[in-house]
Design an enzyme around this catalytic site. Sequence first.
Site, short mmCIF file in Angstrom:
data_model
loop_
_atom_site.label_atom_id
_atom_site.label_comp_id
_atom_site.label_asym_id
_atom_site.label_seq_id
_atom_site.Cartn_x
_atom_site.Cartn_y
_atom_site.Cartn_z
N SER A 44 -32.57 -39.56 -21.10
CA SER A 44 -31.31 -38.87 -20.88
C SER A 44 -31.55 -37.42 -20.53
CB SER A 44 -30.45 -38.97 -22.15
OG SER A 44 -29.34 -38.10 -22.09
N GLU A 82 -36.21 -36.80 -22.89
CA GLU A 82 -35.09 -35.89 -22.69
C GLU A 82 -35.34 -35.00 -21.48
OE1 GLU A 82 -33.08 -35.27 -27.09
OE2 GLU A 82 -34.11 -33.59 -26.13
N CYS A 83 -34.42 -35.02 -20.54
CA CYS A 83 -34.40 -34.12 -19.40
C CYS A 83 -35.70 -34.23 -18.58
CB CYS A 83 -34.13 -32.69 -19.84
SG CYS A 83 -33.46 -31.63 -18.53
N ALA A 84 -36.67 -33.38 -18.83
CA ALA A 84 -37.93 -33.50 -18.10
C ALA A 84 -38.54 -34.87 -18.30
CB ALA A 84 -38.91 -32.41 -18.56
N LEU A 129 -36.91 -37.65 -18.79
CA LEU A 129 -36.14 -38.54 -17.93
C LEU A 129 -36.69 -38.52 -16.51
CD1 LEU A 129 -33.42 -40.16 -17.22
CD2 LEU A 129 -32.47 -37.91 -16.73
#
Length: 620
Positions: free
Chosen positions: A590, A496-498, A500
């Site tokens: 994501s 998630e985020c980082a 990704l």
Amino acid sequence: MIAAPASGSGKTTLATGLIGALRRAGHRVAPFKVGPDYIDPGYHGLAAGRPGRNLDPVLVGAQRVVPLYRHGVRGCDLAVVEGVMGLFDGRIDENQVAPVAEGSTAQVAALLGAPVVLVVDARGHSQSLAALLHGFATFDSGIRLGGVILNRVGSERHDQVLRAACARVGLPVLGSLPRMPELEVPSRHLGLIPAVEHGSAATAAVAAMTDLVAAHVDLSAIARLAHSTATGDPWDPSDAVRAVFNATAPVATHHSNEPVHEVATPKDSTLRTATPEVATPRTVRSEDVTPEDAAPVDVPEVAAVSEAAVPAVVSGVAVPEAAVPAVASGVAVSGAAVAAVVSGVVAPRTVSPAGGQQQVGGDGDTALFAGQATESFVVPDQSQSVGAASGISHRSSESVGGPSRAFGTSRGGPVIAMAGGPAFTFGYAEHRELLVAAGAEVVVFDPLRDELPEGAAGLVLPGGFPEEHAADLAANAGLLKTVGELARRGLPIHAECAGLLYLTRSLDGHAMAGVLDADAEFGPRLTLGYRDAVALADSVLWRAGERVRGHEFHRTRLIAAGTAPAAWGWHGSQGERVREGSLITRVHASYLHTHPAGNPLATARFVTATEQYAGHHVVP
């Protein structure tokens, strides 16, 4: 409940200092934050000596707020909840008629039956403060203001005038804090710099906040005021996982020649049956998702830290640089050890064989899809095998919770490596608790310096600030190579985020793991807001068509993103179609942050995927 008329009033300084001062006075304090914010709970955790937790009705559903609160207060005699933005600010809904917005501090205060202490930035206020307080006290009869704390008071005379204004509307002044500009140091592009990145400086800042509140706030009056009318059973991760496995227990084995339901995504969402020769991965198109309502989040107003780094407790994440114990999800760790929690899931909607909608969890939308149909997806007949459709493996048809599965223990379960350290600080305490309850052994490691934990059968890469540590992450080339190789071999990865960003080819020119055919860079603008997303294809976490409420909060962007299937689809605030995230083998990557307590089904699926991987591979 610590609230304010608006962002920037000093809630974080006051709440953190209050937690520390009450703890110093002998109380066992449970710290909470309203909304999806990962950063404030880190400072709360330092002050309380236990992980800070989030209460977010948007991500977990209003019905779960009280159980999660009661779970978090176990072993404590007081709770301090820091609100988000202004008291009545929440998710923006053009059709809202009630005064309490979804996800607002007011909504959570009403759910908990907790009194509200209003923190007022006194700069520029005089007698007219009475009118402002009168408005907040009478705007919604379901909210009870218990008192006021005056912040950034300029002088003794200023204090006297403001106290008189509060008295005119019958609100007691519980504290009056002088202006302390030294506590307000610059913050980063996403708000406060996480406490874990500041270590001893963050600890010193929390101590300063504690001293300030202890000297200028009536702690006895606060303790007397504290009360919650919330009742009911606490949330329990083992019960949540047990319920998932019971709900997905197979009735019969599903064979390829048995009927499946092809769920069209047209306007009428009707069902028709089909018998495909081979069960194929299910997909939907982003055109067929419900428009989302973006809402701002609270960018905290005070960053009281400097540049050193030693132990810190951040949302259950302890990242010590020296051999000093730290609390992490209730576990003390020391030395170079780290313990972390990350994000999870929100309740999906699945289509029932009867042609309607089966609400597995969540608290909101009723339409499965909105928009014109262009493609359909296939789901197995759940009356034949719910277990198969859910992605949960079952060792036998015995009742779940008996000999076939032990809940609440990780002994002998698959090892899931969870990234922690300064680059991966965003997470929810409930994620690790659910992974353990589902049977996994969670081992936290720091990608800045560690190798992948031995025997890892799954990898969780949570959010954080990798853009601030890109060079150091790239320097650990051995780990990046290992992650890339294992991803191609089918290692289940939830990023998630980082996470990704870590899986891209490069981040701001620094080499990353190269799992995704994309590069990432620091962008020109902040992307943030809640999203009503739909899973566009099956993955190790979600099934095509399932709904998720998540939250975006990033300043980076992907460039040259490649052609991997997208993970999510939604409609933006202007109606534009958005496809986001990437699915490659067993990788789900994501920008979207989700909360695990909203629906533990995805977490259970992920643990099942790691069990399957461990059973077919010689794990490193």
